[in-house]
Design a protein around this motif. Structure first.
Motif, short mmCIF file in Angstrom:
data_model
loop_
_atom_site.label_atom_id
_atom_site.label_comp_id
_atom_site.label_asym_id
_atom_site.label_seq_id
_atom_site.Cartn_x
_atom_site.Cartn_y
_atom_site.Cartn_z
N GLU A 251 4.31 5.76 -5.61
CA GLU A 251 3.77 6.38 -6.83
C GLU A 251 2.48 6.49 -7.71
OE1 GLU A 251 4.96 4.93 -11.07
OE2 GLU A 251 6.08 4.18 -9.18
N ARG A 252 1.40 6.67 -6.93
CA ARG A 252 0.72 7.69 -7.35
C ARG A 252 1.15 9.47 -6.75
NH1 ARG A 252 -4.95 7.69 -3.85
NH2 ARG A 252 -5.40 9.84 -4.71
N MET A 253 1.83 9.28 -6.00
CA MET A 253 2.45 10.61 -5.82
C MET A 253 3.48 11.23 -7.33
SD MET A 253 4.39 12.44 -2.77
CE MET A 253 5.79 11.91 -3.39
N GLU B 255 4.06 1.84 -0.87
CA GLU B 255 4.62 1.57 -2.93
C GLU B 255 3.58 2.15 -3.55
OE1 GLU B 255 5.94 -2.18 -3.38
OE2 GLU B 255 7.27 -1.83 -2.12
N HIS B 256 2.04 1.62 -4.02
CA HIS B 256 1.50 2.42 -4.34
C HIS B 256 1.34 3.70 -3.85
CE1 HIS B 256 -2.81 2.34 -6.41
NE2 HIS B 256 -2.77 3.08 -5.62
N GLN B 257 0.51 4.42 -2.56
CA GLN B 257 0.84 5.63 -2.34
C GLN B 257 2.46 6.72 -3.07
OE1 GLN B 257 -1.66 7.32 -0.63
NE2 GLN B 257 -2.65 5.78 -0.90
N ARG C 145 0.96 -1.45 0.23
CA ARG C 145 -0.25 -0.04 -0.34
C ARG C 145 1.05 1.17 -0.12
NH1 ARG C 145 -4.60 2.58 0.61
NH2 ARG C 145 -5.03 3.65 2.32
N ARG D 141 3.41 10.10 -10.28
CA ARG D 141 2.47 9.65 -11.14
C ARG D 141 1.84 11.55 -11.43
NH1 ARG D 141 0.55 4.76 -10.58
NH2 ARG D 141 -1.65 5.41 -10.06
N TRP D 142 1.27 11.77 -9.78
CA TRP D 142 0.74 12.86 -9.64
C TRP D 142 1.90 14.47 -10.11
CZ3 TRP D 142 2.76 17.23 -6.48
CH2 TRP D 142 1.38 18.35 -6.75
N ASP D 143 3.40 14.14 -9.30
CA ASP D 143 3.97 14.86 -9.52
C ASP D 143 4.86 15.45 -11.00
OD1 ASP D 143 6.10 16.49 -7.58
OD2 ASP D 143 7.45 15.55 -7.49
#
Length: 176
Positions: free
Chosen positions: A9-11, A5-7, A3, A13-15
């Motif tokens: 990765e999501r951050m 690592e997923h967060q 979880r 991508r947003w960046d």
């Protein structure tokens, strides 16, 4: 752990997405030129010129405060260089082909934004010691921070981290 690592990765991508969107501002001459100027002045020219003007205006009475601001700036430089040497994050234009560099970087790595770190620290210190400067230093700091992702030199998270570190250093320094 998955979880987290997923967060992360999501951050990331947003960046990247926000940086890419902001970098499109380079196409707009009315935005690009002032931000390039703010970035260049944010190399130190603006801050040292302001401190020299304050010394000329206030004389010896301001010498202690200006020395305090300069010493805090030196601490900022040490911490910023230490962080950059440990994180080694490449700049956005080095990683993402769609991002163009709108100015030459001062060093190789992206995290944190040293321009933003110093701008926030100088603004906190200068507006605390010389409140009459706040109307100039804070808008300039905003332009410096905005310039970094628009010019493709930093991700938004680099700018936010730089602002947080600069504010923390200045806040810890003020009571001294």
């Amino acid at each position: 752990m998955l979880r987290l690592e997923h967060q992360i990765e999501r951050m990331l991508r947003w960046d990247e997405a926000v940086c890419l969107r902001m970098n499109r501002g380079l196409r707009l001459r009315w935005l690009r030129l002032p931000l390039q100027a703010a970035s260049r002045l944010g190399d130190g020219v603006f801050w040292y010129s302001l401190l020299a003007a304050l010394l000329a205006l206030h004389g010896r009475e301001a010498a202690g405060q200006i020395l305090h601001i300069l010493l805090t700036g030196a601490v900022c430089s040490l911490i910023y260089k230490w962080l950059k040497a440990r994180t080694l994050r490449p700049r956005p234009y080095q990683v993402l082909q769609a991002i163009r560099a709108g100015a030459a970087p001062l060093d190789r790595f992206s995290f944190p934004s040293g321009h933003t770190l110093h701008a926030v620290a100088f603004s906190v210190m200068t507006s605390a010691w010389f409140p009459e400067t706040a109307w100039v230093v804070w808008p300039f700091t905003f332009l410096v921070a905005l310039s970094r992702p628009v010019l493709g030199l930093h991700y938004p998270s680099d700018v936010l981290a730089g602002a947080a570190v600069g504010a923390a250093i200045a806040a810890l320094s003020l009571p001294l």
